[in-house]
Every structure is written in C-alpha cells, then in structure tokens.
Design a protein around this motif. Sequence first.
Motif, PDB file in Angstrom:
ATOM      1  N   ALA A   4      40.346  40.736  42.481  1.00 54.80           N
ATOM      2  CA  ALA A   4      41.755  40.753  42.849  1.00 54.80           C
ATOM      3  C   ALA A   4      42.026  41.934  43.761  1.00 54.80           C
ATOM      4  CB  ALA A   4      42.621  40.868  41.590  1.00 54.80           C
ATOM      5  N   GLY A   5      42.957  41.736  44.674  1.00 51.33           N
ATOM      6  CA  GLY A   5      43.395  42.808  45.558  1.00 51.33           C
ATOM      7  C   GLY A   5      44.896  42.976  45.428  1.00 51.33           C
ATOM      8  N   ILE A   6      45.321  44.227  45.298  1.00 52.34           N
ATOM      9  CA  ILE A   6      46.744  44.547  45.201  1.00 52.34           C
ATOM     10  C   ILE A   6      47.135  45.279  46.474  1.00 52.34           C
ATOM     11  CG2 ILE A   6      48.531  45.785  43.928  1.00 52.34           C
ATOM     12  CD1 ILE A   6      46.655  45.761  41.484  1.00 52.34           C
ATOM     13  N   MET A   7      48.238  44.865  47.073  1.00 54.25           N
ATOM     14  CA  MET A   7      48.707  45.495  48.303  1.00 54.25           C
ATOM     15  C   MET A   7      50.220  45.679  48.239  1.00 54.25           C
ATOM     16  SD  MET A   7      47.752  46.561  51.207  1.00 54.25           S
ATOM     17  CE  MET A   7      48.487  47.035  52.741  1.00 54.25           C
ATOM     18  N   SER A   8      50.660  46.825  48.653  1.00 52.59           N
ATOM     19  CA  SER A   8      52.077  47.059  48.911  1.00 52.59           C
ATOM     20  C   SER A   8      52.104  47.951  50.133  1.00 52.59           C
ATOM     21  CB  SER A   8      52.754  47.719  47.714  1.00 52.59           C
ATOM     22  OG  SER A   8      52.160  48.954  47.418  1.00 52.59           O
ATOM     23  N   ILE A  17      49.496  40.222  45.621  1.00 51.09           N
ATOM     24  CA  ILE A  17      48.195  40.134  44.958  1.00 51.09           C
ATOM     25  C   ILE A  17      47.451  38.903  45.459  1.00 51.09           C
ATOM     26  CG2 ILE A  17      47.047  39.751  42.735  1.00 51.09           C
ATOM     27  CD1 ILE A  17      49.332  41.393  41.473  1.00 51.09           C
ATOM     28  N   ALA A  18      46.171  39.095  45.755  1.00 51.22           N
ATOM     29  CA  ALA A  18      45.286  37.988  46.103  1.00 51.22           C
ATOM     30  C   ALA A  18      44.186  37.920  45.051  1.00 51.22           C
ATOM     31  CB  ALA A  18      44.669  38.199  47.481  1.00 51.22           C
ATOM     32  N   LEU A  19      43.953  36.734  44.540  1.00 49.79           N
ATOM     33  CA  LEU A  19      42.869  36.486  43.592  1.00 49.79           C
ATOM     34  C   LEU A  19      41.856  35.606  44.312  1.00 49.79           C
ATOM     35  CD1 LEU A  19      45.286  35.754  40.690  1.00 49.79           C
ATOM     36  CD2 LEU A  19      43.653  37.626  40.678  1.00 49.79           C
ATOM     37  N   VAL A  20      40.615  36.078  44.401  1.00 40.57           N
ATOM     38  CA  VAL A  20      39.589  35.348  45.137  1.00 40.57           C
ATOM     39  C   VAL A  20      38.293  35.269  44.337  1.00 40.57           C
ATOM     40  CG1 VAL A  20      40.552  36.020  47.382  1.00 40.57           C
ATOM     41  CG2 VAL A  20      38.725  37.371  46.393  1.00 40.57           C
ATOM     42  N   GLU A  21      37.525  34.249  44.651  1.00 38.28           N
ATOM     43  CA  GLU A  21      36.202  34.098  44.048  1.00 38.28           C
ATOM     44  C   GLU A  21      35.159  34.355  45.131  1.00 38.28           C
ATOM     45  OE1 GLU A  21      34.468  31.079  40.894  1.00 38.28           O
ATOM     46  OE2 GLU A  21      34.760  30.134  42.850  1.00 38.28           O
ATOM     47  N   ILE A  22      34.167  35.179  44.803  1.00 38.88           N
ATOM     48  CA  ILE A  22      33.086  35.500  45.741  1.00 38.88           C
ATOM     49  C   ILE A  22      31.793  34.963  45.155  1.00 38.88           C
ATOM     50  CG2 ILE A  22      31.827  37.328  46.913  1.00 38.88           C
ATOM     51  CD1 ILE A  22      34.356  39.071  46.638  1.00 38.88           C
ATOM     52  N   ARG A  23      31.103  34.172  45.961  1.00 39.12           N
ATOM     53  CA  ARG A  23      29.805  33.619  45.551  1.00 39.12           C
ATOM     54  C   ARG A  23      28.775  33.930  46.618  1.00 39.12           C
ATOM     55  NH1 ARG A  23      31.074  27.784  42.809  1.00 39.12           N
ATOM     56  NH2 ARG A  23      32.406  28.640  41.203  1.00 39.12           N
ATOM     57  N   LEU A  91      38.294  38.894  35.481  1.00 39.83           N
ATOM     58  CA  LEU A  91      38.262  39.680  36.709  1.00 39.83           C
ATOM     59  C   LEU A  91      37.108  40.678  36.664  1.00 39.83           C
ATOM     60  CD1 LEU A  91      42.016  40.562  37.376  1.00 39.83           C
ATOM     61  CD2 LEU A  91      40.600  38.916  38.601  1.00 39.83           C
ATOM     62  N   ALA A  92      36.269  40.664  37.683  1.00 37.10           N
ATOM     63  CA  ALA A  92      35.159  41.610  37.763  1.00 37.10           C
ATOM     64  C   ALA A  92      35.631  42.948  38.319  1.00 37.10           C
ATOM     65  CB  ALA A  92      34.040  41.053  38.639  1.00 37.10           C
ATOM     66  N   LEU A  93      36.617  42.889  39.208  1.00 34.38           N
ATOM     67  CA  LEU A  93      37.152  44.133  39.759  1.00 34.38           C
ATOM     68  C   LEU A  93      38.521  43.906  40.367  1.00 34.38           C
ATOM     69  CD1 LEU A  93      36.913  44.364  43.171  1.00 34.38           C
ATOM     70  CD2 LEU A  93      34.520  44.245  42.554  1.00 34.38           C
ATOM     71  N   ILE A  94      39.256  44.990  40.473  1.00 33.70           N
ATOM     72  CA  ILE A  94      40.567  44.997  41.115  1.00 33.70           C
ATOM     73  C   ILE A  94      40.559  46.125  42.138  1.00 33.70           C
ATOM     74  CG2 ILE A  94      43.051  45.383  40.809  1.00 33.70           C
ATOM     75  CD1 ILE A  94      42.694  44.428  37.881  1.00 33.70           C
ATOM     76  N   GLY A  95      40.928  45.793  43.357  1.00 28.91           N
ATOM     77  CA  GLY A  95      41.080  46.804  44.398  1.00 28.91           C
ATOM     78  C   GLY A  95      42.562  46.973  44.696  1.00 28.91           C
ATOM     79  N   SER A  96      42.991  48.210  44.834  1.00 28.97           N
ATOM     80  CA  SER A  96      44.398  48.463  45.126  1.00 28.97           C
ATOM     81  C   SER A  96      44.518  49.470  46.258  1.00 28.97           C
ATOM     82  CB  SER A  96      45.110  49.003  43.878  1.00 28.97           C
ATOM     83  OG  SER A  96      46.451  49.317  44.187  1.00 28.97           O
ATOM     84  N   HIS A  97      45.244  49.102  47.271  1.00 25.51           N
ATOM     85  CA  HIS A  97      45.505  49.996  48.396  1.00 25.51           C
ATOM     86  C   HIS A  97      46.505  51.066  47.999  1.00 25.51           C
ATOM     87  CE1 HIS A  97      47.717  51.279  52.038  1.00 25.51           C
ATOM     88  NE2 HIS A  97      46.504  51.282  52.578  1.00 25.51           N
ATOM     89  N   GLY A  98      47.439  50.735  47.121  1.00 31.12           N
ATOM     90  CA  GLY A  98      48.476  51.673  46.720  1.00 31.12           C
ATOM     91  C   GLY A  98      49.696  51.553  47.611  1.00 31.12           C
TER      92      GLY A  98
END
Length: 131
Positions: A4-8, A17-23, A91-98
């Motif tokens: 997941a990625g968090i952006m503001s 928020i974007a939830l994505v699957e990576i394979r 969720l394996a990880l969450i990235g947040s720009h802040g």
Amino acid sequence: MLVAGIMSGTSVDGVNIALVEIRGRGLQQHIQPLAFYSELYPKKVREGILAISNKPTHTAQISQMNFFLGEVFSEAMISACKRHSIPLKKLALIGSHGQTIYHQGAPSRLLGRLVASTLQIGEPTVIAERT
C-alpha cells in the motif's frame, strides 16, 4: 506481495491510498492496482496542518502534528482495507510520503553550504504500530 502507498500532497486536501499487488521480479515483474481510496481531511485537521506549514512555528507543534497525522493515515489505511475487503494482515508493506509542511525549492546558505529542503510528517512508527 500486497503493498500500500499513502500520499497526501501540498494541497493539504486529504489522504490518498493505493493498494497494489506485485508479482515476479525484474523484467518479469507485474504490478496490478487493486484499489484506490481517498479521504478528505476534516476542516479542523486541514487548518491545523496549514497553521504549521511554510512558516515559523514551534517544534512541539510539528512533533504533535507528526504523531497526529500518523494516526490519521493509519485510520485511513484501515478504512481503505475494510472498504475493499482486503485483510490488513495481508499487507507486506506500507509506504508513506507524508504530509508536506515545508518546501524550499530554491537553496539558501546554511553553515556555509547551499541547502534546499522539504519536510513531510506523518509518523511512520505510528502507522506501523496501528496497522
């Protein structure tokens, strides 16, 4: 891997928020968007962020808002997962720009060096703990 990625952003309008699957890996990697979620900041939250943005302020105010926004981002992440029936524990990880509260594009002198800077807040340890 579910991430997941968090952006503001500098508009201070809310959380995205974007939830994505990576394979796969490397050139064989495939990224599939699963869900998007947006939540507007309540008026008082937006006003609080703007009160400390791009102006002189007290470190205590920045620290408090940093932890407060960590809670806001966590709650938004939990809501996003619930809305899209995605178990948070997957969720394996969450990235947040802040949330950007200061942006200085043109460098100025600091201790003999030219420095440009930007500052984002939204405490990642709070996000990690709550999610």
